[in-house]
Design an enzyme around this catalytic site. Sequence first.
Site, mmCIF file in Angstrom:
data_model
loop_
_atom_site.group_PDB
_atom_site.id
_atom_site.type_symbol
_atom_site.label_atom_id
_atom_site.label_comp_id
_atom_site.label_asym_id
_atom_site.label_seq_id
_atom_site.Cartn_x
_atom_site.Cartn_y
_atom_site.Cartn_z
ATOM 1 N N ASP A 44 1.915 3.589 6.087
ATOM 2 C CA ASP A 44 2.108 4.918 5.498
ATOM 3 C C ASP A 44 1.462 5.940 6.433
ATOM 4 O O ASP A 44 0.349 6.383 6.209
ATOM 5 C CB ASP A 44 1.453 4.964 4.107
ATOM 6 C CG ASP A 44 1.982 6.132 3.289
ATOM 7 O OD1 ASP A 44 1.500 6.324 2.155
ATOM 8 O OD2 ASP A 44 2.856 6.856 3.799
ATOM 9 N N SER A 95 5.528 13.570 2.696
ATOM 10 C CA SER A 95 6.233 12.871 1.604
ATOM 11 C C SER A 95 5.762 13.377 0.247
ATOM 12 O O SER A 95 6.552 13.690 -0.636
ATOM 13 C CB SER A 95 5.958 11.374 1.723
ATOM 14 O OG SER A 95 6.282 10.682 0.548
ATOM 15 N N GLY A 103 -2.288 3.124 -2.338
ATOM 16 C CA GLY A 103 -3.005 2.159 -1.504
ATOM 17 C C GLY A 103 -3.914 1.227 -2.274
ATOM 18 O O GLY A 103 -4.263 0.148 -1.789
ATOM 19 N N THR A 146 4.019 3.860 -9.233
ATOM 20 C CA THR A 146 4.048 4.368 -10.606
ATOM 21 C C THR A 146 5.463 4.386 -11.164
ATOM 22 O O THR A 146 5.678 4.070 -12.341
ATOM 23 C CB THR A 146 3.408 5.769 -10.651
ATOM 24 O OG1 THR A 146 2.039 5.642 -10.254
ATOM 25 C CG2 THR A 146 3.483 6.384 -12.025
ATOM 26 N N SER A 155 6.828 7.870 -6.362
ATOM 27 C CA SER A 155 7.660 6.995 -5.532
ATOM 28 C C SER A 155 7.502 5.577 -6.058
ATOM 29 O O SER A 155 6.655 5.294 -6.900
ATOM 30 C CB SER A 155 7.210 7.075 -4.072
ATOM 31 O OG SER A 155 6.039 6.320 -3.889
ATOM 32 N N ARG A 156 8.358 4.701 -5.573
ATOM 33 C CA ARG A 156 8.157 3.296 -5.841
ATOM 34 C C ARG A 156 7.093 2.785 -4.858
ATOM 35 O O ARG A 156 6.640 3.519 -3.989
ATOM 36 C CB ARG A 156 9.475 2.516 -5.674
ATOM 37 C CG ARG A 156 10.518 2.907 -6.723
ATOM 38 C CD ARG A 156 11.754 2.075 -6.630
ATOM 39 N NE ARG A 156 12.785 2.480 -7.594
ATOM 40 C CZ ARG A 156 12.785 2.184 -8.879
ATOM 41 N NH1 ARG A 156 11.783 1.492 -9.385
ATOM 42 N NH2 ARG A 156 13.740 2.604 -9.689
ATOM 43 N N LYS A 211 -6.004 2.988 2.069
ATOM 44 C CA LYS A 211 -5.500 3.790 3.187
ATOM 45 C C LYS A 211 -6.569 4.616 3.868
ATOM 46 O O LYS A 211 -6.460 4.954 5.041
ATOM 47 C CB LYS A 211 -4.369 4.697 2.688
ATOM 48 C CG LYS A 211 -3.147 3.918 2.188
ATOM 49 C CD LYS A 211 -2.081 4.821 1.616
ATOM 50 C CE LYS A 211 -0.958 3.996 1.000
ATOM 51 N NZ LYS A 211 0.111 4.847 0.404
#
Length: 503
Positions: A256, A264, A168, A203, A194-195, A288
């Site tokens: 998200d 996730s 975030g 990352t 994750s992308r 977030k």
Amino acid sequence: MKVKVRILDMYSGRYSIFINEKEAKKAKLHPDDLVKLEAGKKTVYGSVVISNLIKEGEIGVSKDILQLHNFSDGEIVTVVPGGTPESVRYIKKKMMGEKLRKVEIDAIIKDIVDRKLRDIEISSFVTSLEINGLDMDEIAALTIAMAETGDMLDIDRKPIMDVHSIGGVPGNKTNILVVPIVAAAGLTIPKTSSRAITSAAGTADVVEVFAEVSFSLDEIKRIVEKIGACLVWGGALNLAPADDITIKSERALSIDPTGLMLASIMSKKYAMGSQYVLIDIPTGKGVKVGTVDEARSLARDFIELGKRLGQYVEVAITYGGQPIGHTVGPALEAREALQALMTGKGPGSLIEKATGLAGILLEMGGVAPAGMGKKMAREILESGKAYQKMREIIEEQGGNPDIKPDDILIGAKTYTFTAPTSGYITSIDNKAITGIARAAGAPEDKGAGIELYVKVGEKVKEGDPLFTIYAESEVRLDQAIVFARRAEPIRIEGMVLQRIGNI
Ligand SMILES: O=P(O)(O)OC[C@H]1O[C@H](OP(=O)(O)O)[C@H](O)[C@@H]1O
Ligand SMILES: Nc1ccnc(=O)[nH]1
């Protein structure tokens, strides 16, 4: 309907099955209907596209479908209507705000993984989670379903550490430093990322600039058991395969949902066999989690979920009120991370956060006494041991370990914004910074992004440079400039904030 397969040299980003118009009419099939291809014992689901480029008696399959099953050109298959999966009814239950039973969550995740649910149904599910949320029972069921529909890794080198940010905050390249610091101390840390979901660079997007990130589980097992670490993309693995599918919907909507975020993250940690997990919750305006109280509540959820999964979880609530470091965007962030690892020096926010998180992991892993982890982490970074470990990671992941920051290509089209007045930087808008970087083309265009020259609290004079936008095309640069002019991401104020009179 028995038909012959024709492989189409195309990717559509969807699991499309191309059917001739007359054939479709005969089979009562309509555009976007779900169909099932049966080839021997293998069943594959796809969505109908009607096209007379395909002859009667044939179906066309895009190369996306070949990722599910390696059909051969000319192979005879049976096509039948896929109908409406029962899991659609369960998605509508959640849309109505009802609690889902474990068996219903299992059905939804299985149908997502089996591609029986189309983008529209998956996006409806993600949106319903954003609106109606999940309780801890549902989150635990979702986490286990996401993990158990994929592969699980069994790494011999124990204890297994892990770190994961809820993300975030722009520029959050922190874990690219944390992982090599922790591994250089002799601990095992098989990091999956994750992308980008809501940011301009996940990352995995950043690491991909200087190393491969897509590996099989066997390859990861070999790498981690050899050097104690990896920095890979969770989506490439068959680890929690539903995760990367739902992330695509999240990315499109730039949301998200908290319950899905918990599942996730922890499904990947669970699938990797991680025993000690540190969760980073960036907190502040424009990320977030807005307040420390909200962060503490989310922290309790992560710790509770970890207990249910048999994992020890600690949480670091970190400052997220402005970007981390000075760069946003895959290539720019890769440069900054590599520079910090090579020199042990860099932007205070990046070094402080990285050594802080790494220090906690060193203490969790028992290699640093309580309260001494951050000092030990800084010594590992400044000694060059973390950089040496990063060289090993890059080499084992197919990159050039001798790569230097200047070897990394960044967008050639640039535009610099300067201070319109003198004063103090009182805020940097995270969402605006992310929006500008994404308008410039990040993360798809690796070289796109932003370089910041100022951070909150610093004093500027009129005309001083504030930030530069990088893009790989004039069109994207122009879009980003328009976005930046409208968003005004950096607020400059004097000590007299407002003058009030005659009210
Ligand atoms: O910021 P956004 O894009 O919402 O979140 C996604 C990012 O957060 C996590 O970071 P890390 O892998 O723990 O460093 C994910 O892996 C991903 O890189
Ligand atoms: N929703 C997520 C946020 C951050 N990282 C993840 O892997 N997933």
